[in-house]
Write an enzyme that holds these catalytic residues in place. Structure first.
Site, PDB file in Angstrom:
ATOM      1  N   ASP A 127      24.639  38.134  23.735  1.00  0.00           N
ATOM      2  CA  ASP A 127      23.664  38.030  23.033  1.00  0.00           C
ATOM      3  C   ASP A 127      22.870  36.680  23.330  1.00  0.00           C
ATOM      4  O   ASP A 127      22.531  35.947  22.561  1.00  0.00           O
ATOM      5  CB  ASP A 127      24.138  37.743  21.298  1.00  0.00           C
ATOM      6  CG  ASP A 127      24.524  39.353  20.922  1.00  0.00           C
ATOM      7  OD1 ASP A 127      24.275  40.241  21.682  1.00  0.00           O
ATOM      8  OD2 ASP A 127      25.218  39.207  19.688  1.00  0.00           O
TER       9      ASP A 127
ATOM     10  N   LYS B 125      31.455  34.233  13.993  1.00  0.00           N
ATOM     11  CA  LYS B 125      30.214  33.773  14.125  1.00  0.00           C
ATOM     12  C   LYS B 125      29.851  32.642  13.381  1.00  0.00           C
ATOM     13  O   LYS B 125      28.840  31.748  13.601  1.00  0.00           O
ATOM     14  CB  LYS B 125      29.102  34.738  14.049  1.00  0.00           C
ATOM     15  CG  LYS B 125      29.219  35.976  15.184  1.00  0.00           C
ATOM     16  CD  LYS B 125      29.332  35.434  16.426  1.00  0.00           C
ATOM     17  CE  LYS B 125      29.250  36.680  17.706  1.00  0.00           C
ATOM     18  NZ  LYS B 125      30.636  37.152  17.685  1.00  0.00           N
TER      19      LYS B 125
ATOM     20  N   ASN C  60      36.956  45.393  15.936  1.00  0.00           N
ATOM     21  CA  ASN C  60      36.310  44.231  15.477  1.00  0.00           C
ATOM     22  C   ASN C  60      35.768  44.824  14.189  1.00  0.00           C
ATOM     23  O   ASN C  60      35.019  45.707  14.271  1.00  0.00           O
ATOM     24  CB  ASN C  60      35.002  43.771  16.267  1.00  0.00           C
ATOM     25  CG  ASN C  60      34.136  42.999  15.540  1.00  0.00           C
ATOM     26  OD1 ASN C  60      34.535  41.890  14.711  1.00  0.00           O
ATOM     27  ND2 ASN C  60      32.722  43.099  15.620  1.00  0.00           N
TER      28      ASN C  60
ATOM     29  N   ASN D 293      33.544  47.936  18.198  1.00  0.00           N
ATOM     30  CA  ASN D 293      32.859  47.683  16.935  1.00  0.00           C
ATOM     31  C   ASN D 293      32.624  49.145  15.790  1.00  0.00           C
ATOM     32  O   ASN D 293      31.697  49.047  15.366  1.00  0.00           O
ATOM     33  CB  ASN D 293      31.341  47.482  17.289  1.00  0.00           C
ATOM     34  CG  ASN D 293      31.143  46.085  17.947  1.00  0.00           C
ATOM     35  OD1 ASN D 293      31.617  45.164  17.419  1.00  0.00           O
ATOM     36  ND2 ASN D 293      30.360  45.740  19.077  1.00  0.00           N
TER      37      ASN D 293
END
Length: 822
Positions: free
Chosen positions: A130, A53, A268, A235
């Site tokens: 998102d 990100k 992740n 996750n």
């Protein structure tokens, strides 16, 4: 049959298994990614998804082409992955502001991916996580739905890139909890399933953003809607939503039967690259299995392993006997042990790092509530629930959640300062390690955060002096390395001072098991982590067995009391084990790995040391003994007679000087220890007027029951009281009649008392102890405090600490007040 079908499902090497770098925070370095590719190849994994990100050209500025330097970096990275036979997926996230119907936008998107293709990339991903499910007016005219817009763009890019073998799509509804209204009836997901090109794989995080369990039934459900097997973006080990936590436990909660139902799994993990060895290696082990012990209890091997590992959970460690299973059976604890055997050499690799190590610091202090109904207990932070929004398959924007180990940041890391805590509330340790109640409530790890609004405004102004660890008897740097020079807070051991080759300083597999157990997984603790919580809670709840109540002294040899002391010793041993881990970690050759783990171990060690000191305080009647010892020492020549007299009243001095505070205001009581016992205390009450009211109402009746002969006469001259006790009797009786002047309380509303042993010659100890009390008083809204009934022995002591005599305060009795405003 199950084993064969699983092998067939993966025989064509089409099963995607690897790592997604998709978290918020500092991206991994080129060398770390190269190291990752080597490990993925060695462990039989085949994929890496590039989606950090903090690469702004991946998401926020997706339209911008990479510069020459950036292009060189990506080209080198892609070439390194090819050398290790790892498929490099380049991901782009245009969903924040793309206009799906714009031909110009499509040209920009294709140009960006064409540039990356020129770097040697052959596999791609488009991520639409998102983002708001809204479209511009032009998009609404061009497409029937939001899903159709995304599918149209994705299919066009897929065709433009000549239908690459590797192409991933992340939907906006990427988990069960985000499907509207649910997975089977989601118009969005059904559109993706029916319209998206069959050669494109769809990513899915499971029932939640961070899923505790992923069941075969849930995968069957989403696979039917998507008309293809999903690729799990997992996750489980992601920690970017909470800077105070790291997850070192094994891959679990995903039965091996999923392997036949999935197209692949990409984990992740933690932001800290070096901390991900277990997370990634256990995924590799899981991907090669076809039987899961949780589901296949017909296997005698699996049952045997479960029994032995259950014994391990109770004892805190396994026996010397090796617990092993066939290769096709997966068990998380056994997978962890295999990973740790391979991880241990990583700590001995010589890697350098530069710059200071800083332990975590808190920005906001959550509000703390207290109950004064009991004498012993632990502070509790109020919590509130947040909506699930703002998170992603890449976990959550950093930071969101902070846990209550942060409340004590400056104090918890120093075990010499022990708050006398309050009962009936959650321990700091159980709060710093995520509460298991969250599992029962089906909450995600980032969905519970501390409500810090009210206290933070006060806490931001707290000028709390940092209390270092020099006097901490739990500190391995003091206890085990007394010959080593002192270090600054932010320093680590220098190259020339390392002792890793010495046996006592060598990290072991047992040390790593403890490390992983206290930093396990979002929804569960490791066996030793659970043991820490259970032992502390038991000791706290049963502290009445060893309290200072004289009526209970007769039962000091009872089995219950013996058990309490045995378990207290066990908790102390666990604290020392954590200290050994901290010490050994400090001396490892792999400084890069040290820098990543150090803040977490520092913080956990400090919290456990604080709890350990609190446990000791529960049964060490050292404060009362300190009061008696100091009083006798001050009397000088007559001390022998006083000591004989006080033998019949062992608690009297403690009750006069400390008892009311610890009973009625325990959250504002602190003690300081040396290597042997308590050598000082500070006790305070934020509202002195209320304290004295409660003393008359609650404390005096208890004292009258305990010392009836000292309350028999209104005048000590008339009472049959030994001479050495007369002054003390006056002080005790004065508590029931004394009122504080209003002029005193106007600017000094709080009351404080501090005693230190004469053996303490370091003046900084008293200053740091006072700093703790002042910080606590300010957090309770106070701006000034006074010391009541100052005698000639303590005038200089309080003056040195910044108190001044309040000469303008008049009182009916000959009482001296000292005050300080802060």
């Amino acid at each position: 049959m199950q084993q064969e079908s699983t092998a067939d499902a993966k025989s064509d090497d089409s099963f995607i298994c690897g790592v997604v770098e998709g978290f918020y925070g500092r991206p991994w370095t080129l060398d770390q990614r190269k190291d990752l590719f080597t490990k993925l190849q060695e462990w039989g994994m085949n994929s890496y998804l590039y989606a950090p990100k903090d690469d702004y050209k991946h998401r926020a500025y997706w339209r911008e082409l990479y510069s020459v330097e950036e292009a060189e970096h990506l080209t080198t990275l892609i070439a390194a992955s090819k050398e290790c036979n790892i498929t490099f997926y380049y991901a782009l996230s245009p969903g924040l502001d793309i206009t799906y119907s714009s031909a110009k936008e499509m040209v920009i998107l294709k140009r960006k991916l064409d540039q990356v293709a020129q770097f040697g990339c052959t596999a791609f991903a488009l991520l639409f996580d998102d983002i708001e499910a809204e479209m511009t007016e032009s998009d609404k005219e061009a497409f029937q739905s939001f899903a159709q817009a995304q599918v149209s763009v994705t299919n066009e890019i897929y065709e433009h890139l000549n239908q690459p073998k590797g192409f991933l799509f992340c939907p906006t509804q990427y988990c069960g909890s985000r499907a509207v209204p649910d997975v089977p009836n989601s118009e969005y997901l059904n559109t993706v399933g029916s319209k998206l090109a069959p050669g494109i794989d769809v990513m899915w995080t499971g029932p939640k953003v961070i899923s505790r369990l992923i069941s075969p039934a849930s995968i069957d459900e989403i696979a039917e809607v998507l008309r293809r097997k999903p690729v799990i973006w997992d996750n489980l080990h992601a920690n970017d939503y909470d800077q105070k936590r790291i997850f070192l436990g094994p891959y679990s909660g995903r039965p091996s039967t999923l392997l036949t139902k999935l197209k692949g799994v990409l984990t992740n993990p933690n932001c800290e690259y070096g901390a991900n060895f277990v997370a990634i290696h256990t995924v590799a082990q899981w991907s090669k299995c076809s039987v899961d012990t949780a589901l296949d209890n017909q296997s005698n091997d699996a049952i045997s392993a479960d029994i032995k590992l259950e014994q391990e959970s109770r004892s805190g460690r396994s026996d010397d006997e090796d617990v092993s299973l066939p290769m096709h059976i997966y068990h998380p604890r056994l997978a962890l042990k295999k990973s740790l055997q391979l991880w241990l050499p990583e700590f001995k690799r010589t890697k350098s790092m530069w710059g200071p190590i800083s332990k975590p610091h808190v920005n906001n202090v959550p509000p703390v509530t207290f109950s004064s109904s009991s004498q012993s207990a632990v502070a509790c932070s109020s919590t509130s629930s947040l909506e699930e929004g703002g998170t992603s398959p890449g976990s959550a924007p950093m930071p969101t959640a902070e846990h209550s180990s942060e409340e004590a940041n400056e104090l918890a890391s120093d075990a010499t300062l022990t708050p006398c805590l309050v009962d009936g509330t959650e321990s700091a340790e159980s709060a710093s390690m995520v509460s298991l109640d969250r599992v029962a409530e089906c909450l995600e790890p980032m969905e519970t955060v501390e409500s810090a609004s009210s206290a933070s405004s006060q806490a931001k102004n707290l000028d709390v002096e940092y209390v270092d660890d020099d006097n901490n008897k739990e500190s391995p740097l003091k206890e085990e390395m007394s010959s080593a020079p002192d270090h600054e807070e932010a320093d680590v051991v220098m190259e020339s001072e390392r002792k890793e080759e010495e046996e006592d300083y060598q990290l072991t597999v047992d040390d790593l098991v403890l490390l992983c157990d206290v930093f396990y997984l979002p929804f569960e603790h490791g066996p030793q982590g659970m043991q820490l919580l259970q032992e502390f809670n038991w000791l706290k709840l049963n502290s009445h067995l060893v309290s200072s109540n004289p009526s209970k002294l007769a039962s000091s040899s009872s089995p219950e009391v013996k058990e309490w002391h045995q378990r207290a010793e066990k908790f102390d041993a666990m604290s020392r084990a954590l200290n050994r881990l901290f010490t050994r970690l400090t001396y490892i050759n792999n400084r890069e790995l040290l820098y990543e783990l150090y803040p977490y171990v520092w913080d956990m060690r400090g919290v456990v040391a604080l709890l350990n000191s609190y446990v000791k305080w529960l049964y060490e009647r050292s404060v009362y003994e300190l009061c008696r010892r100091l009083h006798i020492a001050r009397l000088g020549a007559s001390s022998c007679d006083v000591e004989k007299t006080l033998h019949s009243y062992p608690d009297l001095l403690g009750d006069i000087n400390f008892g009311a505070f610890v009973t009625l205001s325990p959250e504002l009581c602190f003690v300081v220890e040396d290597d042997h016992s308590v050598v000082g205390f500070v006790a305070a009450a934020s509202n002195a007027k209320e304290l004295h009211r409660r003393i008359r109402l609650v404390w005096i009746p208890e004292m009258q029951t305990k010392y009836p002969e000292l309350f028999q006469c209104s005048s000590t001259e008339e009472a049959n009281i030994p001479v050495p006790l007369k002054d003390l009797t006056v002080k005790l009786q004065r508590l029931q009649t004394e009122d504080l002047p209003d002029a005193l309380l106007t600017y000094h509303p709080s009351q404080l008392k501090m005693w230190l042993s004469d053996s303490i010659i370091d003046h900084s100890v008293s200053k740091r102890l006072l700093t703790c009390a002042v910080a606590a008083l300010r957090a309770h809204g106070s701006s000034g405090c006074h010391v009541h009934d100052v005698d000639v022995f303590s005038m200089e002591f309080y003056s040195r600490l910044g108190f001044v005599e309040l000469k303008n305060i008049t009182h009916g009795q000959d009482v001296v007040f000292f005050g300080r405003i802060f």
